[in-house]
Scaffold this active site. Structure first.
Site, PDB file in Angstrom:
ATOM      1  N   SER A 136       0.857  -1.178   0.000  1.00 48.71           N
ATOM      2  CA  SER A 136       0.000   0.000   0.000  1.00 48.71           C
ATOM      3  C   SER A 136       0.890   1.223   0.000  1.00 48.71           C
ATOM      4  CB  SER A 136      -0.867   0.012   1.268  1.00 48.71           C
ATOM      5  OG  SER A 136      -1.537   1.246   1.444  1.00 48.71           O
ATOM      6  N   TYR A 188      -2.631  -1.000  10.455  1.00 50.33           N
ATOM      7  CA  TYR A 188      -2.580  -1.296   9.028  1.00 50.33           C
ATOM      8  C   TYR A 188      -1.252  -0.844   8.422  1.00 50.33           C
ATOM      9  CZ  TYR A 188      -3.716  -1.070   4.042  1.00 50.33           C
ATOM     10  OH  TYR A 188      -3.699  -1.229   2.679  1.00 50.33           O
TER      11      TYR A 188
END
Length: 277
Positions: A137, A150
């Site tokens: 990401s 995350y």
């Protein structure tokens, strides 16, 4: 396009995994995709019978991964590309977020991916060929409030990917960390786990962030189908990149952080260099 390949993609029921599987099938590749239940498996295999193979797998069931990989290699064929796509987002202020939530975040986003890499590497190494795509990401390089678990998991997978690139290069095995920005997937919607609010001190700073993130879900700028097409370009590259940013927001935010890092390094360079013996 080069010859058709066999891709093993985790998490093909929706989002990037499903878009990538569908685009790869259109490009002539074969797909082994992991799903969580029999109904999803049957629906996936119906996309292209004989070229689309579903396998039920929870990536946190680490002991189930080696025998599944062995069976795929023996029964379906030599896998050319491993795509570690399965994952989810956890949102919550760290102080409010239970430790168990962090452990589960890493079990899915990091340790499941590592277990699959370890299961495939003996085959890739023996063939002196293979490509590992880890879907990390932009949150594996930049950070945003409320997603520390995350971002931590994606930073970890990013670092593992970059290290593997160096370890596996002698065996002609490529590793690419794919770093998407904001895309129209379920990441910020039904797939996101949100920690309960409990500390009022964070109301002013965090409540608007959570509300905005929920409202933007489904309206992000990124198109998963276009992302899948960009990812497929990697398969034909003789020298695939170590990292690939996807989305104009990812490019902008990463460049902004790099500039801030350079400015900070320059400002503190004297202190940094003063520690040499």
């Amino acid at each position: 396009m080069t010859s058709a390949k066999l891709l093993f993609i985790t998490g093909v029921s929706s989002g990037f995994g499903r878009a990538l599987a569908e685009q790869a099938l259109q490009a002539g590749h074969r797909i082994v995709g992991t799903l969580r239940n029999e109904q999803a498996k049957e629906a996936f295999e119906a996309l292209s019978p004989g070229r689309c193979f579903g396998r039920i797998l929870d990536v946190t069931d680490f002991s189930a991964i080696p025998p599944l990989v062995d069976a795929v290699e023996q029964d379906i064929g030599a896998v050319d590309v491993l795509v570690n796509n399965a994952g989810y987002g956890h949102e919550g202020v760290m102080e409010e977020s239970p430790m168990d939530d962090m452990i589960q975040q890493f079990n899915v986003n990091v340790f499941g991916a590592v277990a699959l890499i370890k299961a495939f590497l003996p085959y890739f190494r023996a063939r002196r060929a293979g490509h590992i795509l880890n879907i990390t990401s932009m949150g594996g390089f930049i950070t945003m409030p409320g997603i520390s678990y995350y971002c931590g998991s994606k930073f970890a997978l990013q670092g593992i990917s970059e290290t593997l690139t160096q370890e596996l290069k002698p065996f002609n095995i490529a590793v690419t960390a794919v770093q998407p920005g904001s895309f129209r997937t379920d990441w910020a919607g039904r797939s996101m786990v949100r920690a309960a609010r409990s500390i009022s001190d964070y109301d002013r700073s965090f409540a608007p962030i959570r509300e905005t993130r929920m409202k933007r879900s489904g309206h992000q700028p990124g198109d998963p189908v276009k992302a899948a097409s960009a990812i497929l370009q990697l398969l034909d590259s003789p020298a695939p990149p170590t990292s690939l940013l996807l989305g104009s927001d990812a490019v902008t935010l990463v460049r902004d952080k790099l500039q801030r890092m350079i400015t900070e390094i320059d400002a503190w360079e004297a202190a940094s260099r003063s520690t040499d013996g």
